[in-house]
Scaffold this motif. Structure first.
Motif, PDB file in Angstrom:
ATOM      1  N   GLU A  69      87.499  54.325  23.908  1.00 12.65           N
ATOM      2  CA  GLU A  69      87.545  53.849  22.526  1.00 12.65           C
ATOM      3  C   GLU A  69      88.803  53.017  22.293  1.00 12.65           C
ATOM      4  O   GLU A  69      88.758  51.967  21.639  1.00 12.65           O
ATOM      5  N   GLN A  72      88.359  49.644  23.889  1.00 12.71           N
ATOM      6  CA  GLN A  72      87.579  48.737  23.050  1.00 12.71           C
ATOM      7  C   GLN A  72      88.405  48.208  21.881  1.00 12.71           C
ATOM      8  O   GLN A  72      88.273  47.036  21.494  1.00 12.71           O
ATOM      9  N   GLN A  73      89.256  49.053  21.321  1.00 13.81           N
ATOM     10  CA  GLN A  73      90.126  48.603  20.238  1.00 13.81           C
ATOM     11  C   GLN A  73      91.081  47.515  20.720  1.00 13.81           C
ATOM     12  O   GLN A  73      91.308  46.516  20.025  1.00 13.81           O
ATOM     13  N   ALA A  75      90.582  45.540  23.328  1.00 11.61           N
ATOM     14  CA  ALA A  75      89.779  44.348  23.615  1.00 11.61           C
ATOM     15  C   ALA A  75      89.487  43.563  22.345  1.00 11.61           C
ATOM     16  O   ALA A  75      89.590  42.326  22.320  1.00 11.61           O
ATOM     17  N   GLN A  76      89.140  44.273  21.272  1.00  4.74           N
ATOM     18  CA  GLN A  76      88.858  43.607  20.011  1.00  4.74           C
ATOM     19  C   GLN A  76      90.103  42.888  19.493  1.00  4.74           C
ATOM     20  O   GLN A  76      90.024  41.748  19.013  1.00  4.74           O
ATOM     21  N   LYS A  77      91.235  43.546  19.621  1.00  2.00           N
ATOM     22  CA  LYS A  77      92.492  42.941  19.172  1.00  2.00           C
ATOM     23  C   LYS A  77      92.808  41.671  19.954  1.00  2.00           C
ATOM     24  O   LYS A  77      93.346  40.704  19.397  1.00  2.00           O
ATOM     25  N   LYS A  78      92.458  41.671  21.239  1.00  2.83           N
ATOM     26  CA  LYS A  78      92.755  40.521  22.102  1.00  2.83           C
ATOM     27  C   LYS A  78      91.633  39.491  22.115  1.00  2.83           C
ATOM     28  O   LYS A  78      91.734  38.469  22.788  1.00  2.83           O
ATOM     29  N   GLY A  79      90.527  39.777  21.415  1.00  2.44           N
ATOM     30  CA  GLY A  79      89.459  38.803  21.300  1.00  2.44           C
ATOM     31  C   GLY A  79      88.554  38.696  22.514  1.00  2.44           C
ATOM     32  O   GLY A  79      87.992  37.625  22.775  1.00  2.44           O
ATOM     33  N   THR A  81      85.581  40.996  25.211  1.00  3.21           N
ATOM     34  CA  THR A  81      84.606  42.084  25.206  1.00  3.21           C
ATOM     35  C   THR A  81      84.640  42.830  26.538  1.00  3.21           C
ATOM     36  O   THR A  81      84.916  42.241  27.591  1.00  3.21           O
TER      37      THR A  81
END
Length: 201
Positions: A69, A72-73, A75-79, A81
């Motif tokens: 989790e 994924q957080q 990854a989302q912050k860094k743009g 997937t």
């Protein structure tokens, strides 16, 4: 070190091993073309995210859903997937010749399981694919700057040669280096570093 142990470690608000990729991974992956990458025991996701930023299609595997989790957080912050695969490495068998890169950074397992996971990792590589691995070697017990205190979980270069058949070693060494990776990996450390390529059939 079961799932509860790792869930507790990753439940903290900070990233136990930081958010920057491992130095050895960064250096060796820099020259590799983007492809399908598998990161074993990936935890908080810093290495998987780095590879995704370099254009790889990355699957992050880990025992801890809390760790994934956080991956994924990040990854989302860094743009970017990530695909995530949560479960015990005992039950994880990647498809043969399915990935271009396998990464194992600080993956410390009991010897029988480690040998099994290494064999599966080598099988998962496509011919010409690469493996990047860094782990603590037995000399790390003198430092206490990270890694497990159980000597059975530490790895030598000779063990890697035996357990990772079918690879040509571009680099395989035991060395000492300074590590700064989050609050849990800090200081002079004894490591084994491995960069291999699967032989073409």
């Amino acid at each position: 070190m079961d799932q509860e142990f790792w869930d507790q470690r990753f439940r903290e608000s900070h990233y136990a091993y930081g958010t920057q990729p491992n130095d050895f991974l960064r250096a060796k992956a820099a020259a590799l073309p983007p492809g399908d990458a598998l990161c074993l025991a990936e935890g908080g996701g810093r290495n998987a995210v780095h590879l995704a930023q370099q254009g790889h299609r990355v699957t992050a595997q880990d025992l801890s859903p809390i760790g994934l989790e956080k991956a994924q957080q990040l990854a989302q912050k860094k743009g970017v997937t990530l695909l995530c695969s949560c479960g015990d490495l005992r039950d994880f068998t990647p498809e043969a010749e399915s990935v271009d890169l396998v990464v194992a950074i600080w993956m410390h397992l009991e010897p029988e399981l480690r040998a099994l996971v290494h064999r599966r990792a080598a099988d998962a590589l496509k011919p010409g694919g690469h493996l990047i691995l860094e782990a603590y070697n037995p000399g790390q017990l003198q430092h206490g700057t990270g890694g497990p205190p159980n000597p059975e979980l530490l790895i030598t270069a000779a063990q890697l040669q035996e357990e990772l058949q079918g690879l040509t070693w571009l680099e395989l060494q035991e060395t000492e280096r300074w590590i700064e990776e989050g609050p849990l990996h800090q200081g002079q450390s004894a490591v084994v570093q491995a960069f291999g390529q699967k032989q073409a059939t």
